[in-house]
Write an enzyme that holds these catalytic residues in place. Structure first.
Site, PDB file in Angstrom:
ATOM      1  N   SER A  28       0.824  -1.219   0.000  1.00 10.95           N
ATOM      2  CA  SER A  28       0.000   0.000   0.000  1.00 10.95           C
ATOM      3  C   SER A  28       0.853   1.260   0.000  1.00 10.95           C
ATOM      4  CB  SER A  28      -0.933   0.013   1.219  1.00 10.95           C
ATOM      5  OG  SER A  28      -0.192  -0.170   2.413  1.00 10.95           O
ATOM      6  N   ASN A 115      -1.793  -2.649  13.216  1.00  7.80           N
ATOM      7  CA  ASN A 115      -3.249  -2.512  13.184  1.00  7.80           C
ATOM      8  C   ASN A 115      -3.729  -1.283  13.957  1.00  7.80           C
ATOM      9  OD1 ASN A 115      -3.029  -4.845  11.789  1.00  7.80           O
ATOM     10  ND2 ASN A 115      -3.948  -6.180  13.344  1.00  7.80           N
ATOM     11  N   THR A 160     -40.059  27.296  -9.135  1.00  8.95           N
ATOM     12  CA  THR A 160     -40.376  25.930  -8.733  1.00  8.95           C
ATOM     13  C   THR A 160     -40.610  25.214 -10.057  1.00  8.95           C
ATOM     14  OG1 THR A 160     -42.741  26.391  -8.578  1.00  8.95           O
ATOM     15  CG2 THR A 160     -41.473  26.646  -6.556  1.00  8.95           C
ATOM     16  N   HIS A 161     -40.190  23.951 -10.112  1.00 13.98           N
ATOM     17  CA  HIS A 161     -40.246  23.183 -11.370  1.00 13.98           C
ATOM     18  C   HIS A 161     -39.458  23.894 -12.480  1.00 13.98           C
ATOM     19  CE1 HIS A 161     -43.699  21.100  -9.445  1.00 13.98           C
ATOM     20  NE2 HIS A 161     -43.956  22.320  -8.995  1.00 13.98           N
ATOM     21  N   SER A 282     -13.735  26.977 -26.312  1.00 13.08           N
ATOM     22  CA  SER A 282     -13.859  25.760 -27.112  1.00 13.08           C
ATOM     23  C   SER A 282     -12.825  25.826 -28.224  1.00 13.08           C
ATOM     24  CB  SER A 282     -15.261  25.693 -27.713  1.00 13.08           C
ATOM     25  OG  SER A 282     -15.257  24.873 -28.866  1.00 13.08           O
ATOM     26  N   LYS A 288     -17.575  30.395 -27.684  1.00 13.14           N
ATOM     27  CA  LYS A 288     -17.873  29.712 -26.423  1.00 13.14           C
ATOM     28  C   LYS A 288     -17.052  30.207 -25.251  1.00 13.14           C
ATOM     29  CE  LYS A 288     -20.130  26.504 -25.708  1.00 13.14           C
ATOM     30  NZ  LYS A 288     -20.281  25.106 -26.099  1.00 13.14           N
ATOM     31  N   ASN A 290     -17.080  28.499 -21.554  1.00 10.14           N
ATOM     32  CA  ASN A 290     -17.729  27.430 -20.796  1.00 10.14           C
ATOM     33  C   ASN A 290     -17.472  27.559 -19.295  1.00 10.14           C
ATOM     34  OD1 ASN A 290     -18.612  26.252 -23.215  1.00 10.14           O
ATOM     35  ND2 ASN A 290     -16.652  25.192 -23.470  1.00 10.14           N
ATOM     36  N   GLU A 295     -19.008  23.116 -13.678  1.00 10.15           N
ATOM     37  CA  GLU A 295     -19.306  21.812 -14.305  1.00 10.15           C
ATOM     38  C   GLU A 295     -18.464  20.700 -13.687  1.00 10.15           C
ATOM     39  OE1 GLU A 295     -19.930  21.843 -18.832  1.00 10.15           O
ATOM     40  OE2 GLU A 295     -18.786  23.663 -18.420  1.00 10.15           O
ATOM     41  N   TYR A 322      -9.223  -6.696  12.879  1.00  9.51           N
ATOM     42  CA  TYR A 322      -8.612  -6.150  11.659  1.00  9.51           C
ATOM     43  C   TYR A 322      -8.601  -7.194  10.543  1.00  9.51           C
ATOM     44  CZ  TYR A 322      -5.348  -4.293   8.299  1.00  9.51           C
ATOM     45  OH  TYR A 322      -4.797  -3.852   7.138  1.00  9.51           O
ATOM     46  N   GLN A 327      -7.138  -2.140   4.260  1.00 10.52           N
ATOM     47  CA  GLN A 327      -6.137  -1.371   3.527  1.00 10.52           C
ATOM     48  C   GLN A 327      -6.776  -0.607   2.368  1.00 10.52           C
ATOM     49  OE1 GLN A 327      -2.089  -2.869   3.120  1.00 10.52           O
ATOM     50  NE2 GLN A 327      -2.438  -3.010   0.922  1.00 10.52           N
ATOM     51  N   LYS A 330      -8.138   3.544   2.239  1.00  9.84           N
ATOM     52  CA  LYS A 330      -7.400   4.806   2.115  1.00  9.84           C
ATOM     53  C   LYS A 330      -7.670   5.574   0.834  1.00  9.84           C
ATOM     54  CE  LYS A 330      -4.184   2.826   5.145  1.00  9.84           C
ATOM     55  NZ  LYS A 330      -5.105   1.640   5.105  1.00  9.84           N
TER      56      LYS A 330
HETATM   57  N1  ARG Z   1      -1.067  -1.347   5.285  1.00  6.32           N
HETATM   58  C1  ARG Z   1      -1.967  -1.858   6.254  1.00  6.32           C
HETATM   59  C2  ARG Z   1      -3.309  -1.121   6.136  1.00  6.32           C
HETATM   60  O1  ARG Z   1      -3.365  -0.200   5.447  1.00  6.32           O
HETATM   61  C3  ARG Z   1      -1.419  -1.670   7.626  1.00  6.32           C
HETATM   62  C4  ARG Z   1      -1.927  -2.653   8.638  1.00  6.32           C
HETATM   63  C5  ARG Z   1      -1.533  -4.003   8.225  1.00  6.32           C
HETATM   64  N2  ARG Z   1      -1.657  -4.959   9.269  1.00  6.32           N
HETATM   65  C6  ARG Z   1      -1.476  -6.229   9.056  1.00  6.32           C
HETATM   66  N3  ARG Z   1      -1.557  -7.028  10.056  1.00  6.32           N
HETATM   67  N4  ARG Z   1      -1.226  -6.708   7.861  1.00  6.32           N
HETATM   68  O2  ARG Z   1      -4.298  -1.473   6.709  1.00  6.32           O
END
Ligand code: ARG
Length: 464
Positions: A28, A115, A160-161, A282, A288, A290, A295, A322, A327, A330
């Site tokens: 990650s 964790n 309205t509408h 454009s 144009k 825009n 938007e 956990y 993961q 994020k």
């Molecule tokens: N990269 C992991 C996450 O984003 C960190 C925690 C991982 N823990 C584990 N026991 N593999 O959640």
């Protein structure tokens, strides 16, 4: 990249290195490295606490705190080497600390797990993001108040509408946006309270055998409360979902405002002008201009709704505690926060630059029989039942459509064809000013009420 070795953080029980693709698939670091600052803060607080708990010596603590500080410097200078084989931000930083400090670096992770570490990092990060988002939200709301005050007397059609309904003031319309955003502010402030609870100390899932002092880390990190259950602490992500829900509502509001800006800048409405710096041209149609910024905000709303749905789905089937699924929390969370923050920023920059075309707005309100309700209310005041008045005015409007005249353009004789209760004083209520001024109560569109609402809005912003 040393994918040849077993992982140095957990490789002890493994007899072959992890598959190169699996290492990439499970890593990650490419996206969670943006948590580095909060990861370091959490680690420094943890090291300090371990010294108070008698687990680390003061010298060890000082070496760890200073070492982490230097690693932060390396990351910010761009000289830190992020390694995918070290999976995530946590192990990258810890490995570098050990590289610098030797055996002392390896002591940092005592009484802790990734964790509770990652859960802590995300909360610290999100807390800061919410604060930055609130700054932009405030700026936008202050801009709306300023424009609403300047346009308290500007008359436009209310819809309205999407059909002309009754005249309103442009200031009143802008204050409707202000009101929506005030609730978004409340929601984010409320959400922040639940983000600001500390999971650190939950360790892997069950707590730890070391004599940790959670109130120490809680205070060092500025958390409002300590999470009351270790299993919940490492696994819960409802705070992130709650943030995405609040962000979705805020984006939904911005999207509605965007839609109005797009309509108002069109050749059909021409209610406002947006400065060129918020628009693009454009490549094929020279005429144009825009309204790209509104938007795009309208379009980006979908990403935030997607993040909300994604996170709800991510969590719904997870058993305690956990799971690696987490993961995946994020990227949607980061994207939702970035999108909301950028959209608010764009709006805060753009709103004070809106140039209303007052004559065109006024003309649009004059057309479309927008004071028909005022005529009905006038007849009610003369003693007729409202339903009859509605009928009478309906006939007058029909005549107006056929003859191409607005109510205020008809002569007294013409109007009296529909009711002999109509007298000379009717013209005062058929004017646009008469119509908006008559709606003179809290929350009404009268210019005096718009000014009062602006004052209330200023007081609200001042007490934040
Ligand atoms: N990269 C992991 C996450 O984003 C960190 C925690 C991982 N823990 C584990 N026991 N593999 O959640």
């Amino acid at each position: 990249m040393s994918s040849e070795k077993t992982n140095q953080s957990w490789g002890g029980r493994f007899s072959e290195p992890v598959d190169a693709f699996v290492a990439r698939f499970t890593a990650s670091v490419d996206f969670d490295k943006r948590l580095y600052r909060h990861d370091i803060l959490g680690s420094q607080a943890h090291a300090r606490m371990l010294t108070q708990a008698g687990v680390l010596s003061e010298a060890e603590r000082d070496a760890i705190v200073a070492g982490l500080e230097e690693i932060r410097g390396e990351i910010e200078a761009g000289t830190f080497e992020w390694r995918v084989d070290l999976e995530d931000v946590h192990m990258n930083i810890e490995a570098r600390l050990t590289e610098r400090l030797g055996v002392v670096g390896k002591k940092l992770h005592t009484g802790r797990s990734r964790n509770d570490q990652v859960a802590t990092d995300i909360r610290l990060w999100l807390r800061d993001e919410i604060d930055a988002i609130l700054v932009e939200l405030n700026r936008l709301q202050a801009g709306l108040l300023q424009l609403a005050e300047a346009e308290a007397d500007t008359i436009m059609p209310g819809f309205t509408h999407l059909q002309t309904a009754q005249p309103v003031t442009f200031g009143h319309h802008l204050l409707a946006w202000f009101e929506m955003l005030s609730r978004d502010h409340e929601r984010l402030v409320d959400c922040r309270k639940r983000v600001n609870r500390m999971p650190l100390g939950s360790a892997a899932l069950a707590g730890t055998t070391y004599p940790i002092q959670r109130q120490v880390t809680c205070e060092l990190l500025g958390f409002e409360a300590i999470g009351g259950n270790s299993l919940d602490g490492v696994s819960d992500r409802d705070f992130a979902i709650e943030f995405c829900a609040a962000a979705s509502l805020a984006m939904m509001h911005l999207s509605r405002c965007s839609e109005e800006l797009v309509l108002w800048t069109s050749a059909q409405f021409q209610f406002i002008d947006l400065p060129d710096r918020f628009c693009t041209g454009s490549s094929i149609m020279p005429q144009k201009k825009n309204p790209d910024v509104p938007e795009l905000v309208r379009g980006k709303t979908g990403r935030v709704f997607g993040a909300l749905t994604g996170l709800l789905t991510l969590m719904k089937g997870q058993p305690l505690a956990y799971n690696k699924d987490n993961q995946e929390d994020k990227e949607p969370l980061f994207d939702a926060a970035d999108t909301l923050r950028d959209s608010l920023r764009a709006f805060a920059d753009m709103v004070p630059a809106i140039k209303p075309k007052r004559e065109i707005m006024r003309e649009a309100a004059r057309r479309g029989f927008s004071t028909a309700t005022d005529l009905a209310d006038y007849l009610v005041r003369k003693g007729l039942p409202f339903r009859d008045c509605h009928e009478i005015v309906g006939h007058a409007v029909k005549y107006g459509v056929d003859s191409g005249k607005d109510l205020a353009e008809m002569s007294l004789d013409e109007l009296r064809r529909f009711s002999d209760q109509i007298e000379q004083d009717v013209f005062a209520v058929l004017t646009l000013e008469g119509s908006v001024n008559a709606r003179d109560h809290i929350g009404g569109t009268a210019p005096a009420q718009v000014r009062a609402a602006v004052q209330r809005g200023r007081a609200l912003l001042a007490q934040r």
